[in-house]
Design an enzyme around this catalytic site. Structure first.
Site, mmCIF file in Angstrom:
data_model
loop_
_atom_site.group_PDB
_atom_site.id
_atom_site.type_symbol
_atom_site.label_atom_id
_atom_site.label_comp_id
_atom_site.label_asym_id
_atom_site.label_seq_id
_atom_site.Cartn_x
_atom_site.Cartn_y
_atom_site.Cartn_z
ATOM 1 N N ASP A 22 0.800 -1.237 0.000
ATOM 2 C CA ASP A 22 0.000 0.000 0.000
ATOM 3 C C ASP A 22 0.833 1.289 0.000
ATOM 4 O O ASP A 22 0.556 2.218 0.772
ATOM 5 C CB ASP A 22 -0.943 0.007 1.209
ATOM 6 N N LYS A 120 -6.975 -4.835 -2.817
ATOM 7 C CA LYS A 120 -7.700 -5.302 -1.640
ATOM 8 C C LYS A 120 -8.657 -4.220 -1.155
ATOM 9 O O LYS A 120 -8.541 -3.066 -1.549
ATOM 10 C CB LYS A 120 -6.730 -5.708 -0.531
ATOM 11 N N CYS A 165 -1.544 -2.608 7.895
ATOM 12 C CA CYS A 165 -1.506 -3.465 6.701
ATOM 13 C C CYS A 165 -0.209 -4.249 6.554
ATOM 14 O O CYS A 165 -0.227 -5.396 6.092
ATOM 15 C CB CYS A 165 -1.815 -2.627 5.462
#
Length: 217
Positions: A22, A120, A165
């Site tokens: 991310d 995601k 994450c």
């Protein structure tokens, strides 16, 4: 616990992958959910990528109105905690909305080395911290299968945010049977104390924490 420099013999017998988690403008300074110092990891990440035969990335990719957004719940504010479909959920500022500039992978990353991207958080009713599964383990992203098809046995995890994450991606990597390492200076947390707890949990479960210098020399 920290691991030292991997021996040449270890490198030869292992297939290693670098997972970029991310690294998107909304998590960088000036973004909708900015992580302090998040841009500082980018030179480290770029320097690490040439060392790995396989580099993959995850990408938060939420539909507008995602139920993890505080704006989707009347009267709620960012960072309040609720239960969403039976799961504890931190409510976030709107971020990484599909098709917006903040949701793209950062163009400061050397993306030509990234072989595959796994999106995601696309189901509006459930969040997805891990790059492998949503938070309820209802749907897989396909990352585990991809890594196993490439005969990967050791993964190194970098990116944002360290205590969410990155941590959950590393936990699921362990569950999937991969030797797992978080490269600490290639990630930044939202909450420093939260990351300290996450590191203790990860190492207790068999994961490792190291700094990039052990690889870069």
């Amino acid at each position: 616990m920290q691991i030292g420099i991997l021996t040449l013999a270890e490198k030869k017998k292992s297939m290693e992958a670098l997972i970029l988690v991310d690294i998107q403008p909304d998590f960088l300074p000036g973004g909708a959910l900015a992580i302090a110092g998040g841009d500082g990891i980018i030179p480290v990440v770029n320097s690490l990528m040439p060392l790995f035969p396989l580099v993959v990335a995850t990408q938060d990719w939420h539909p507008q109105g995602h139920r993890s957004f505080a704006s989707a719940h009347e009267g709620k504010k960012p960072f309040e905690v609720i239960y969403l479909n039976g799961l504890q959920q931190v409510l976030w500022p709107d971020h990484c909305v599909q098709g917006t500039p903040g949701a793209e992978l950062s163009n400061a990353i050397h993306l030509n080395k990234v072989e595959a991207i796994f999106r995601k958080g696309m189901d509006s009713g459930i969040d997805s911290y891990s790059g492998f599964y949503d938070n309820g383990y209802r749907k897989a992203t396909g990352l585990a299968g991809y890594l196993k098809a490439r005969a990967v046995d050791r993964v190194f995890v970098v990116g944002l945010a360290a205590d969410f994450c990155v941590y959950y991606t590393a936990l699921d990597a362990l569950k999937e049977g991969f030797e797992t390492v978080i490269i600490e200076d290639a990630t930044k947390p939202i909450d420093v104390q939260g990351f300290e707890k996450a590191k203790k949990d990860l190492t207790a479960k068999g994961g490792n924490i190291m700094n990039s210098e052990a690889l870069l020399g």
